[in-house]
Design a protein around this motif. Structure first.
Motif, mmCIF file in Angstrom:
data_model
loop_
_atom_site.group_PDB
_atom_site.id
_atom_site.type_symbol
_atom_site.label_atom_id
_atom_site.label_comp_id
_atom_site.label_asym_id
_atom_site.label_seq_id
_atom_site.Cartn_x
_atom_site.Cartn_y
_atom_site.Cartn_z
ATOM 1 N N LEU A 1 0.836 -1.203 0.000
ATOM 2 C CA LEU A 1 0.000 0.000 0.000
ATOM 3 C C LEU A 1 0.874 1.257 0.000
ATOM 4 C CD1 LEU A 1 -2.921 1.234 0.353
ATOM 5 C CD2 LEU A 1 -2.373 1.332 2.798
ATOM 6 N N VAL A 2 1.892 1.269 0.838
ATOM 7 C CA VAL A 2 2.806 2.406 0.892
ATOM 8 C C VAL A 2 3.495 2.582 -0.453
ATOM 9 C CG1 VAL A 2 4.877 3.347 1.976
ATOM 10 C CG2 VAL A 2 3.147 2.183 3.379
ATOM 11 N N GLY A 3 3.878 1.492 -1.061
ATOM 12 C CA GLY A 3 4.572 1.551 -2.347
ATOM 13 C C GLY A 3 3.709 2.077 -3.477
ATOM 14 N N ARG A 4 2.398 1.978 -3.349
ATOM 15 C CA ARG A 4 1.501 2.488 -4.383
ATOM 16 C C ARG A 4 1.210 3.983 -4.212
ATOM 17 N NH1 ARG A 4 -1.029 -2.543 -3.321
ATOM 18 N NH2 ARG A 4 -2.754 -1.565 -2.149
ATOM 19 N N ASN A 5 1.871 4.601 -3.247
ATOM 20 C CA ASN A 5 1.752 6.042 -3.052
ATOM 21 C C ASN A 5 0.311 6.450 -2.717
ATOM 22 O OD1 ASN A 5 3.056 8.545 -2.880
ATOM 23 N ND2 ASN A 5 2.431 9.127 -4.947
ATOM 24 N N ALA A 6 -0.371 5.579 -1.953
ATOM 25 C CA ALA A 6 -1.769 5.841 -1.611
ATOM 26 C C ALA A 6 -1.916 6.751 -0.400
ATOM 27 C CB ALA A 6 -2.495 4.521 -1.342
ATOM 28 N N LEU A 7 -0.817 6.908 0.360
ATOM 29 C CA LEU A 7 -0.888 7.673 1.596
ATOM 30 C C LEU A 7 -0.240 9.038 1.435
ATOM 31 C CD1 LEU A 7 0.232 4.825 4.025
ATOM 32 C CD2 LEU A 7 -2.116 5.516 3.507
ATOM 33 N N GLY A 8 -0.541 9.933 2.374
ATOM 34 C CA GLY A 8 0.151 11.199 2.426
ATOM 35 C C GLY A 8 1.598 10.985 2.840
ATOM 36 N N PRO A 9 2.461 11.960 2.603
ATOM 37 C CA PRO A 9 3.884 11.777 2.895
ATOM 38 C C PRO A 9 4.184 11.498 4.362
ATOM 39 C CG PRO A 9 3.390 14.065 2.299
ATOM 40 C CD PRO A 9 2.197 13.266 1.962
ATOM 41 N N SER A 10 3.463 12.133 5.263
ATOM 42 C CA SER A 10 3.735 11.911 6.693
ATOM 43 C C SER A 10 3.362 10.487 7.100
ATOM 44 C CB SER A 10 2.960 12.915 7.546
ATOM 45 O OG SER A 10 3.393 14.233 7.301
ATOM 46 N N ALA A 11 2.176 10.042 6.679
ATOM 47 C CA ALA A 11 1.751 8.686 7.018
ATOM 48 C C ALA A 11 2.675 7.658 6.375
ATOM 49 C CB ALA A 11 0.315 8.458 6.568
ATOM 50 N N ALA A 12 3.081 7.900 5.125
ATOM 51 C CA ALA A 12 3.986 6.964 4.442
ATOM 52 C C ALA A 12 5.320 6.873 5.177
ATOM 53 C CB ALA A 12 4.202 7.422 3.003
ATOM 54 N N ALA A 13 5.828 8.009 5.672
ATOM 55 C CA ALA A 13 7.101 8.004 6.396
ATOM 56 C C ALA A 13 6.989 7.227 7.702
ATOM 57 C CB ALA A 13 7.546 9.441 6.671
ATOM 58 N N VAL A 14 5.878 7.395 8.404
ATOM 59 C CA VAL A 14 5.685 6.651 9.645
ATOM 60 C C VAL A 14 5.619 5.152 9.370
ATOM 61 C CG1 VAL A 14 4.103 6.223 11.572
ATOM 62 C CG2 VAL A 14 4.534 8.570 10.812
ATOM 63 N N CYS A 15 4.884 4.769 8.322
ATOM 64 C CA CYS A 15 4.760 3.351 7.995
ATOM 65 C C CYS A 15 6.109 2.753 7.595
ATOM 66 C CB CYS A 15 3.739 3.161 6.880
ATOM 67 S SG CYS A 15 2.033 3.468 7.387
ATOM 68 N N ALA A 16 6.894 3.509 6.814
ATOM 69 C CA ALA A 16 8.220 3.013 6.412
ATOM 70 C C ALA A 16 9.098 2.794 7.635
ATOM 71 C CB ALA A 16 8.870 4.001 5.447
ATOM 72 N N LYS A 17 9.059 3.735 8.559
ATOM 73 C CA LYS A 17 9.832 3.586 9.790
ATOM 74 C C LYS A 17 9.342 2.398 10.598
ATOM 75 C CE LYS A 17 10.962 6.051 14.077
ATOM 76 N NZ LYS A 17 10.766 7.312 14.851
ATOM 77 N N ALA A 18 8.021 2.238 10.666
ATOM 78 C CA ALA A 18 7.446 1.124 11.428
ATOM 79 C C ALA A 18 7.842 -0.218 10.828
ATOM 80 C CB ALA A 18 5.926 1.265 11.468
ATOM 81 N N LEU A 19 7.752 -0.320 9.499
ATOM 82 C CA LEU A 19 8.062 -1.599 8.852
ATOM 83 C C LEU A 19 9.532 -1.968 8.972
ATOM 84 C CD1 LEU A 19 5.823 -1.140 5.687
ATOM 85 C CD2 LEU A 19 5.491 -2.834 7.514
ATOM 86 N N ALA A 20 10.382 -0.982 9.192
ATOM 87 C CA ALA A 20 11.814 -1.246 9.361
ATOM 88 C C ALA A 20 12.167 -1.597 10.802
ATOM 89 C CB ALA A 20 12.626 -0.028 8.919
ATOM 90 N N SER A 21 11.187 -1.501 11.691
ATOM 91 C CA SER A 21 11.435 -1.766 13.105
ATOM 92 C C SER A 21 11.076 -3.203 13.455
ATOM 93 C CB SER A 21 10.612 -0.807 13.969
ATOM 94 O OG SER A 21 9.241 -1.172 13.935
ATOM 95 N N THR A 22 11.390 -3.577 14.687
ATOM 96 C CA THR A 22 11.052 -4.925 15.156
ATOM 97 C C THR A 22 9.602 -5.015 15.636
ATOM 98 O OG1 THR A 22 11.882 -4.356 17.369
ATOM 99 C CG2 THR A 22 13.433 -5.400 15.829
ATOM 100 N N ASP A 23 8.952 -3.871 15.845
ATOM 101 C CA ASP A 23 7.569 -3.863 16.324
ATOM 102 C C ASP A 23 6.799 -2.766 15.592
ATOM 103 O OD1 ASP A 23 5.169 -3.989 17.650
ATOM 104 O OD2 ASP A 23 6.025 -3.955 19.670
ATOM 105 N N PRO A 24 6.396 -3.035 14.341
ATOM 106 C CA PRO A 24 5.704 -2.001 13.561
ATOM 107 C C PRO A 24 4.453 -1.455 14.232
ATOM 108 C CG PRO A 24 6.383 -3.815 12.158
ATOM 109 C CD PRO A 24 6.611 -4.257 13.563
ATOM 110 N N ALA A 25 3.683 -2.331 14.866
ATOM 111 C CA ALA A 25 2.451 -1.875 15.495
ATOM 112 C C ALA A 25 2.732 -0.860 16.592
ATOM 113 C CB ALA A 25 1.669 -3.062 16.056
ATOM 114 N N ALA A 26 3.787 -1.095 17.379
ATOM 115 C CA ALA A 26 4.114 -0.172 18.466
ATOM 116 C C ALA A 26 4.530 1.183 17.932
ATOM 117 C CB ALA A 26 5.217 -0.766 19.332
#
Length: 291
Positions: A63-88
């Motif tokens: 979803l993030v890769g399809r550019n469906a989100l705003g830049p701030s939300a996309a940045a948060v998701c990218a950071k989350a997915l790179a972490s050990t606990d994305p949900a947190a």
């Protein structure tokens, strides 16, 4: 449901924002795909969190890769997915976005009553308003359009009770909520409805059991209007029986508080005619008679 939504061309189906809380990843993903960039950051993060929880990391990454989100939300998701606990990570950022201090800052900047209401109502579904924090902020420095805020649907009754003076005047059927809410509002004045005769209003409140005879003397205000109501009720055959109870109580108070004391009667007369500058007209009948 989604097919109907598409066919109708509507931006949101009925209850659309609430569907971001859904446990159906297909639904959440489609909502974000179609409307993600139009949503506030809090709504986007809530949807992404639900998509991750019920659809997995790969689905959120696509979803993030399809550019469906705003830049701030996309940045948060990218950071989350790179972490050990994305949900947190997403939950923490969502908590900051919906924090009471941020809500207070937005309310202080509101330029109109509709904008203030929108600020409160724009929190993502399932993210409750911290009313204690808002009340504390208002106590420190009044929030603009506070009256409009406490009248919103969904405001907890305990909050409304603490700010009963700001609520709309009850009609014959009272206010929505418990009888206590109507009684508390009655302390701050009745008889001012432009679309209801005062007699109709009070007859209804008594008949519905929202006020009783003692309330007319010891709780409701203003005294002058309540005395006028009780006087007219004595001449009516259709007046509620509670009005007669109030007159009986009033008779006893007149006897004990005024009796045959000319000074006491003069004091009451000055209050009723506006000649006593220290008298608050929005007082009870009992207070009117008191020395």
């Amino acid at each position: 449901m989604l097919a109907d939504w598409h066919a109708g061309g509507s931006a949101w189906p009925v209850g659309g924002p609430v569907w971001l809380c859904s446990a159906e990843p297909d639904l959440v993903e489609e909502l974000l795909e179609r409307e993600g960039r139009r949503l506030g950051l809090g709504h986007q993060l809530l949807g992404c969190l639900r998509l991750f929880e019920h659809g997995g990391a790969d689905r959120l990454a696509r979803l993030v890769g399809r550019n469906a989100l705003g830049p701030s939300a996309a940045a948060v998701c990218a950071k989350a997915l790179a972490s050990t606990d994305p949900a947190a990570v997403m939950r923490a950022r969502l908590d900051r976005e919906t924090a009471p201090d941020k809500l207070v800052r937005k309310l202080r900047g509101a330029q109109s009553a509709p904008r203030a209401r929108d600020v409160v109502e724009s929190l993502p579904p399932g993210e409750p308003v911290d009313w204690s924090a808002l009340e504390a902020a208002h106590a420190r420095e009044p929030l603009p359009y506070w009256q409009d805020i406490v009248r919103l649907d969904g405001v907890p009754e305990d909050v409304r009770l603490r700010h009963a003076a700001l609520l709309p005047e009850p009609g014959p059927d009272g206010l929505l909520g418990s009888a206590r809410l109507t009684r508390e509002r009655a302390r701050h004045g009745l008889g001012g409805l432009f679309h209801r005769a005062p007699t109709t209003q009070l007859d209804g409140l008594l008949t519905a059991g929202l006020l009783d005879g003692a309330d007319l003397v010891r709780l409701a205000t203003p005294a002058a209007w309540l005395l006028a109501y009780l006087g007219s009720a004595a001449r009516r055959t259709d007046a509620p029986p509670e009005a007669a109870e109030a007159r009986t109580l009033l008779t006893g108070l007149v006897r004990t508080s005024l009796g045959t004391d000319p000074a006491a009667w003069h004091r009451v007369a000055e209050r009723l005619t506006g000649l006593d500058p220290e008298w608050d007209p929005c007082s009870t009948v009992e207070a009117l008679l008191a020395g």
